[in-house]
Design a protein around this motif. Structure first.
Motif, mmCIF file in Angstrom:
data_model
loop_
_atom_site.group_PDB
_atom_site.id
_atom_site.type_symbol
_atom_site.label_atom_id
_atom_site.label_comp_id
_atom_site.label_asym_id
_atom_site.label_seq_id
_atom_site.Cartn_x
_atom_site.Cartn_y
_atom_site.Cartn_z
ATOM 1 N N LEU A 2 8.736 68.954 58.081
ATOM 2 C CA LEU A 2 9.228 67.723 58.695
ATOM 3 C C LEU A 2 8.256 66.572 58.454
ATOM 4 C CD1 LEU A 2 11.341 66.343 60.451
ATOM 5 C CD2 LEU A 2 10.048 67.069 62.440
ATOM 6 N N LEU A 3 6.968 66.852 58.557
ATOM 7 C CA LEU A 3 5.980 65.801 58.304
ATOM 8 C C LEU A 3 5.980 65.369 56.843
ATOM 9 C CD1 LEU A 3 2.921 66.870 60.464
ATOM 10 C CD2 LEU A 3 4.525 65.016 60.877
ATOM 11 N N SER A 4 6.277 66.277 55.926
ATOM 12 C CA SER A 4 6.356 65.912 54.515
ATOM 13 C C SER A 4 7.506 64.946 54.271
ATOM 14 C CB SER A 4 6.534 67.157 53.654
ATOM 15 O OG SER A 4 5.410 67.981 53.748
ATOM 16 N N VAL A 5 8.639 65.212 54.892
ATOM 17 C CA VAL A 5 9.793 64.322 54.751
ATOM 18 C C VAL A 5 9.472 62.967 55.368
ATOM 19 C CG1 VAL A 5 12.188 63.970 55.435
ATOM 20 C CG2 VAL A 5 11.438 66.216 54.646
ATOM 21 N N LEU A 6 8.843 62.974 56.532
ATOM 22 C CA LEU A 6 8.469 61.727 57.188
ATOM 23 C C LEU A 6 7.461 60.954 56.344
ATOM 24 C CD1 LEU A 6 8.813 59.972 59.681
ATOM 25 C CD2 LEU A 6 6.967 61.266 60.739
ATOM 26 N N ALA A 7 6.514 61.652 55.731
ATOM 27 C CA ALA A 7 5.530 60.996 54.859
ATOM 28 C C ALA A 7 6.215 60.370 53.651
ATOM 29 C CB ALA A 7 4.475 61.998 54.411
ATOM 30 N N LEU A 9 9.350 59.264 53.501
ATOM 31 C CA LEU A 9 10.076 58.085 53.970
ATOM 32 C C LEU A 9 9.128 56.919 54.234
ATOM 33 C CD1 LEU A 9 12.680 59.719 56.360
ATOM 34 C CD2 LEU A 9 13.076 58.771 54.075
ATOM 35 N N LEU A 10 7.986 57.215 54.815
ATOM 36 C CA LEU A 10 7.001 56.168 55.082
ATOM 37 C C LEU A 10 6.419 55.613 53.787
ATOM 38 C CD1 LEU A 10 5.773 54.703 57.458
ATOM 39 C CD2 LEU A 10 3.995 56.433 57.540
ATOM 40 N N ALA A 34 1.146 57.221 55.751
ATOM 41 C CA ALA A 34 1.908 58.253 55.044
ATOM 42 C C ALA A 34 0.975 59.340 54.519
ATOM 43 C CB ALA A 34 2.705 57.629 53.900
ATOM 44 N N SER A 38 0.795 63.415 55.659
ATOM 45 C CA SER A 38 1.191 64.328 54.588
ATOM 46 C C SER A 38 0.364 65.609 54.701
ATOM 47 C CB SER A 38 0.971 63.673 53.232
ATOM 48 O OG SER A 38 -0.399 63.635 52.915
#
Length: 63
Positions: A2-7, A9-10, A34, A38
């Motif tokens: 989830l943090l990878s996807v958020l990174a 997007l950021l 970001a 990551s």
């Protein structure tokens, strides 16, 4: 994951800020955020810190 996807997007948002708005400083701040969320940012630092503390613990036990 989830943090990878958020990174990701950021990261895309940071590039958009720099290219479309011309705000390089704000874009660099978003890029830094970001990177930190990551898998190579804070999680890697935490893993290094745990390994270092474990190594120190083993050295102290050997004394």
């Amino acid at each position: 994951m989830l943090l990878s996807v958020l990174a990701l997007l950021l990261f895309v948002l940071a590039l958009a800020i720099m290219v479309l708005l011309g705000e390089v400083g704000e874009g660099l701040k978003a890029l830094l955020a970001a990177y930190l969320i990551s898998p190579y940012g804070i999680p890697m630092f935490a893993a290094w810190l745990v390994g270092t503390v474990d190594g120190l613990n083993e050295r102290m036990k050997a004394i």
